[in-house]
Structures are given as C-alpha cells and as structure tokens.
Write a protein that holds these residues in place. Structure first.
Motif, PDB file in Angstrom:
ATOM      1  N   MET A   1       0.948  -1.068  -0.001  1.00  0.00           N
ATOM      2  CA  MET A   1      -0.034   0.016  -0.044  1.00  0.00           C
ATOM      3  C   MET A   1       1.029   1.278   0.185  1.00  0.00           C
ATOM      4  SD  MET A   1      -2.907   1.061   2.481  1.00  0.00           S
ATOM      5  CE  MET A   1      -2.757   2.453   3.431  1.00  0.00           C
ATOM      6  N   HIS A   2       0.317   2.205  -0.673  1.00  0.00           N
ATOM      7  CA  HIS A   2       1.159   3.460  -0.755  1.00  0.00           C
ATOM      8  C   HIS A   2       0.121   4.643  -1.301  1.00  0.00           C
ATOM      9  CE1 HIS A   2       1.025   2.544  -5.110  1.00  0.00           C
ATOM     10  NE2 HIS A   2       1.055   3.605  -5.237  1.00  0.00           N
ATOM     11  N   TRP A   3       0.709   5.807  -0.907  1.00  0.00           N
ATOM     12  CA  TRP A   3      -0.124   6.917  -1.559  1.00  0.00           C
ATOM     13  C   TRP A   3       1.041   7.973  -2.121  1.00  0.00           C
ATOM     14  CZ3 TRP A   3       0.666   5.390   3.465  1.00  0.00           C
ATOM     15  CH2 TRP A   3       1.347   6.293   4.504  1.00  0.00           C
ATOM     16  N   HIS A   4       0.514   8.827  -2.664  1.00  0.00           N
ATOM     17  CA  HIS A   4       1.107   9.893  -3.194  1.00  0.00           C
ATOM     18  C   HIS A   4       0.626  11.561  -2.619  1.00  0.00           C
ATOM     19  CE1 HIS A   4       2.200   7.255  -6.641  1.00  0.00           C
ATOM     20  NE2 HIS A   4       1.050   6.725  -6.596  1.00  0.00           N
ATOM     21  N   PRO A   5       1.791  11.965  -2.003  1.00  0.00           N
ATOM     22  CA  PRO A   5       1.519  13.061  -1.375  1.00  0.00           C
ATOM     23  C   PRO A   5       1.605  14.597  -2.016  1.00  0.00           C
ATOM     24  CG  PRO A   5       3.758  12.746  -1.056  1.00  0.00           C
ATOM     25  CD  PRO A   5       3.272  11.404  -1.878  1.00  0.00           C
ATOM     26  N   ASN A   6       1.771  14.299  -3.497  1.00  0.00           N
ATOM     27  CA  ASN A   6       1.975  15.567  -4.014  1.00  0.00           C
ATOM     28  C   ASN A   6       1.204  15.488  -5.228  1.00  0.00           C
ATOM     29  OD1 ASN A   6       3.389  13.684  -5.691  1.00  0.00           O
ATOM     30  ND2 ASN A   6       5.121  15.381  -6.382  1.00  0.00           N
ATOM     31  N   ASN A   7       0.449  14.651  -5.575  1.00  0.00           N
ATOM     32  CA  ASN A   7      -0.364  14.781  -6.757  1.00  0.00           C
ATOM     33  C   ASN A   7      -1.380  13.697  -7.231  1.00  0.00           C
ATOM     34  OD1 ASN A   7      -0.991  15.645  -9.734  1.00  0.00           O
ATOM     35  ND2 ASN A   7       1.041  16.451  -9.543  1.00  0.00           N
ATOM     36  N   ASP A   8      -2.641  13.943  -8.034  1.00  0.00           N
ATOM     37  CA  ASP A   8      -3.440  12.781  -8.143  1.00  0.00           C
ATOM     38  C   ASP A   8      -2.664  11.940  -9.064  1.00  0.00           C
ATOM     39  OD1 ASP A   8      -5.292  14.535  -6.698  1.00  0.00           O
ATOM     40  OD2 ASP A   8      -6.256  15.188  -8.802  1.00  0.00           O
ATOM     41  N   GLU A   9      -3.342  10.529  -9.184  1.00  0.00           N
ATOM     42  CA  GLU A   9      -2.760   9.498  -9.948  1.00  0.00           C
ATOM     43  C   GLU A   9      -3.791   9.103 -11.129  1.00  0.00           C
ATOM     44  OE1 GLU A   9      -1.643   4.809  -9.765  1.00  0.00           O
ATOM     45  OE2 GLU A   9      -1.042   6.086  -8.056  1.00  0.00           O
ATOM     46  N   TRP A  10      -3.180   9.178 -12.215  1.00  0.00           N
ATOM     47  CA  TRP A  10      -4.188   8.838 -13.590  1.00  0.00           C
ATOM     48  C   TRP A  10      -3.588   7.390 -13.894  1.00  0.00           C
ATOM     49  CZ3 TRP A  10      -8.764  11.129 -14.968  1.00  0.00           C
ATOM     50  CH2 TRP A  10      -8.984  12.444 -14.566  1.00  0.00           C
ATOM     51  N   GLN A  11      -4.461   6.684 -14.406  1.00  0.00           N
ATOM     52  CA  GLN A  11      -3.956   5.521 -14.946  1.00  0.00           C
ATOM     53  C   GLN A  11      -4.577   5.088 -16.265  1.00  0.00           C
ATOM     54  OE1 GLN A  11      -5.897   3.378 -11.743  1.00  0.00           O
ATOM     55  NE2 GLN A  11      -4.275   4.024 -10.344  1.00  0.00           N
ATOM     56  N   TYR A  12      -3.662   4.401 -17.097  1.00  0.00           N
ATOM     57  CA  TYR A  12      -4.450   3.931 -18.294  1.00  0.00           C
ATOM     58  C   TYR A  12      -4.108   2.317 -18.395  1.00  0.00           C
ATOM     59  CZ  TYR A  12      -5.485   2.730 -23.022  1.00  0.00           C
ATOM     60  OH  TYR A  12      -6.365   1.988 -24.076  1.00  0.00           O
ATOM     61  N   MET A  20      -7.929  -2.713  -7.913  1.00  0.00           N
ATOM     62  CA  MET A  20      -7.294  -1.708  -6.999  1.00  0.00           C
ATOM     63  C   MET A  20      -8.410  -1.514  -6.057  1.00  0.00           C
ATOM     64  SD  MET A  20      -6.155   2.210  -8.054  1.00  0.00           S
ATOM     65  CE  MET A  20      -7.553   2.664  -8.686  1.00  0.00           C
ATOM     66  N   THR A  21      -7.783  -1.095  -4.618  1.00  0.00           N
ATOM     67  CA  THR A  21      -8.572  -0.690  -3.577  1.00  0.00           C
ATOM     68  C   THR A  21      -7.806   0.698  -3.148  1.00  0.00           C
ATOM     69  OG1 THR A  21      -8.962  -3.029  -2.692  1.00  0.00           O
ATOM     70  CG2 THR A  21      -9.288  -1.107  -1.267  1.00  0.00           C
ATOM     71  N   VAL A  22      -8.892   1.770  -3.022  1.00  0.00           N
ATOM     72  CA  VAL A  22      -8.497   3.040  -2.641  1.00  0.00           C
ATOM     73  C   VAL A  22      -8.941   3.246  -1.314  1.00  0.00           C
ATOM     74  CG1 VAL A  22      -8.633   5.455  -3.141  1.00  0.00           C
ATOM     75  CG2 VAL A  22      -8.238   3.454  -4.970  1.00  0.00           C
ATOM     76  N   ASN A  45      -3.077  11.684  -1.930  1.00  0.00           N
ATOM     77  CA  ASN A  45      -3.153  11.514  -0.566  1.00  0.00           C
ATOM     78  C   ASN A  45      -4.084  10.325  -0.067  1.00  0.00           C
ATOM     79  OD1 ASN A  45      -1.092  12.969   0.620  1.00  0.00           O
ATOM     80  ND2 ASN A  45      -2.383  14.566   0.312  1.00  0.00           N
ATOM     81  N   MET A  46      -4.723   9.830  -1.004  1.00  0.00           N
ATOM     82  CA  MET A  46      -5.510   8.642  -0.646  1.00  0.00           C
ATOM     83  C   MET A  46      -4.755   7.277  -0.901  1.00  0.00           C
ATOM     84  SD  MET A  46      -9.312   8.994  -2.106  1.00  0.00           S
ATOM     85  CE  MET A  46     -10.591  10.111  -1.378  1.00  0.00           C
ATOM     86  N   GLY A  47      -4.513   6.401   0.239  1.00  0.00           N
ATOM     87  CA  GLY A  47      -3.896   5.062   0.192  1.00  0.00           C
ATOM     88  C   GLY A  47      -4.446   4.077  -0.701  1.00  0.00           C
ATOM     89  N   HIS A  48      -3.630   3.447  -1.482  1.00  0.00           N
ATOM     90  CA  HIS A  48      -4.155   2.424  -2.473  1.00  0.00           C
ATOM     91  C   HIS A  48      -3.036   1.398  -2.651  1.00  0.00           C
ATOM     92  CE1 HIS A  48      -1.988   5.633  -4.823  1.00  0.00           C
ATOM     93  NE2 HIS A  48      -1.807   4.637  -5.708  1.00  0.00           N
ATOM     94  N   PHE A  49      -3.759   0.247  -3.243  1.00  0.00           N
ATOM     95  CA  PHE A  49      -2.795  -0.881  -3.610  1.00  0.00           C
ATOM     96  C   PHE A  49      -3.435  -1.680  -4.918  1.00  0.00           C
ATOM     97  CE2 PHE A  49      -5.646  -2.872  -0.489  1.00  0.00           C
ATOM     98  CZ  PHE A  49      -5.743  -3.986  -0.886  1.00  0.00           C
ATOM     99  N   PHE A  50      -2.646  -2.260  -5.536  1.00  0.00           N
ATOM    100  CA  PHE A  50      -2.996  -3.132  -6.606  1.00  0.00           C
ATOM    101  C   PHE A  50      -2.922  -4.522  -6.304  1.00  0.00           C
ATOM    102  CE2 PHE A  50      -1.078   0.963  -8.026  1.00  0.00           C
ATOM    103  CZ  PHE A  50      -2.000   1.329  -8.905  1.00  0.00           C
ATOM    104  N   GLU A  51      -3.882  -5.286  -7.019  1.00  0.00           N
ATOM    105  CA  GLU A  51      -3.635  -6.889  -7.133  1.00  0.00           C
ATOM    106  C   GLU A  51      -3.845  -7.377  -8.557  1.00  0.00           C
ATOM    107  OE1 GLU A  51      -5.917  -8.929  -3.758  1.00  0.00           O
ATOM    108  OE2 GLU A  51      -7.274  -7.044  -4.125  1.00  0.00           O
ATOM    109  N   SER A  73       5.458   4.606   0.932  1.00  0.00           N
ATOM    110  CA  SER A  73       5.154   3.243   1.141  1.00  0.00           C
ATOM    111  C   SER A  73       4.769   2.759   2.684  1.00  0.00           C
ATOM    112  CB  SER A  73       6.398   2.376   0.734  1.00  0.00           C
ATOM    113  OG  SER A  73       6.193   1.056   1.293  1.00  0.00           O
ATOM    114  N   ALA A  74       3.603   2.322   2.871  1.00  0.00           N
ATOM    115  CA  ALA A  74       3.132   2.104   4.306  1.00  0.00           C
ATOM    116  C   ALA A  74       4.032   1.103   4.825  1.00  0.00           C
ATOM    117  CB  ALA A  74       1.634   1.466   4.211  1.00  0.00           C
ATOM    118  N   ASN A  75       4.805   0.167   4.136  1.00  0.00           N
ATOM    119  CA  ASN A  75       5.551  -0.856   4.679  1.00  0.00           C
ATOM    120  C   ASN A  75       6.829  -0.060   5.160  1.00  0.00           C
ATOM    121  OD1 ASN A  75       6.338  -3.401   5.488  1.00  0.00           O
ATOM    122  ND2 ASN A  75       7.445  -3.774   3.642  1.00  0.00           N
ATOM    123  N   GLN A  76       7.309   0.839   4.157  1.00  0.00           N
ATOM    124  CA  GLN A  76       8.733   1.457   4.798  1.00  0.00           C
ATOM    125  C   GLN A  76       8.442   2.524   5.756  1.00  0.00           C
ATOM    126  OE1 GLN A  76      10.061   4.121   1.701  1.00  0.00           O
ATOM    127  NE2 GLN A  76      12.158   3.910   2.101  1.00  0.00           N
TER     128      GLN A  76
END
Length: 109
Positions: A1-12, A20-22, A45-51, A73-76
C-alpha cells in the motif's frame, strides 16, 4: 500500500486484469476491477494498492501532473518508525515489526 503526497494519479490500463483498492478518510474504501482500455484515478493522498487477479501479467501506465514523482510506502513508513511504537500501536509481535522493510524496493529497475 502506498500514497502520493504531491499529486493525483491517473492510470491507463494496457494489459491484464487487476483490482485496485483506494482508502479514504473515515474508514471508507472502494475497490475497482480494471481491464485493458480502462482508465483509473486516485485522488492525492489516498492510500491504494493493486492486485493482479488475472491469469497473466498486468501492465498499466501511471500519469502524474508534476515535475517529480513522490510516493510513500506504508511498509517502509512503518519500518522506519521505532519498532516499539509500531508494535504497541498496532498490537503486533516484535518479529512481525522487525520484518518490515526500511527501504522501498523497485518493482522495475
């Protein structure tokens, strides 16, 4: 699980079947399934992870409107926090806390 403190994330999404869970504030979360051709979005800033929930590899393109990439990274983060604090706060045994990584390995170099 991780998050981005400086920007939104767009995915294609290019290939495969992923989930993905947010996580939002107040204990709210949503889970989405993605296939090739889908577009995903994670607010800043929303935590998320992929499977990977398909039979083959998953490939997606992440896009950020920023001049630099930043993620937490939440783990780190927990691995760098004093072990006694993590163990007491999350009610974990010392062996579990000691196994948390202090570095953030790259999936792809």
């Amino acid at each position: 699980m991780h998050w981005h403190p400086n920007n939104d994330e767009w995915q294609y999404w290019l290939k495969g079947h992923a989930r993905m869970t947010v996580f939002a504030s107040g204990g709210r979360a949503r889970t989405f399934d993605y296939f090739a051709g889908d577009v995903g979005y994670v607010p800043c800033n929303m935590g998320h992870f992929f499977e990977n929930v398909g039979d083959g590899p998953v490939q997606m393109l992440e896009v950020f409107r920023s001049d630099h990439f930043a993620d937490v990274s939440a783990n780190q983060w927990l691995g760098l926090t004093p072990q006694q604090v993590v163990a007491a706060t999350l009610n974990l045994d010392r062996a579990t806390v000691a196994a948390m990584r202090r570095d953030k390995p790259l999936i792809m170099p």
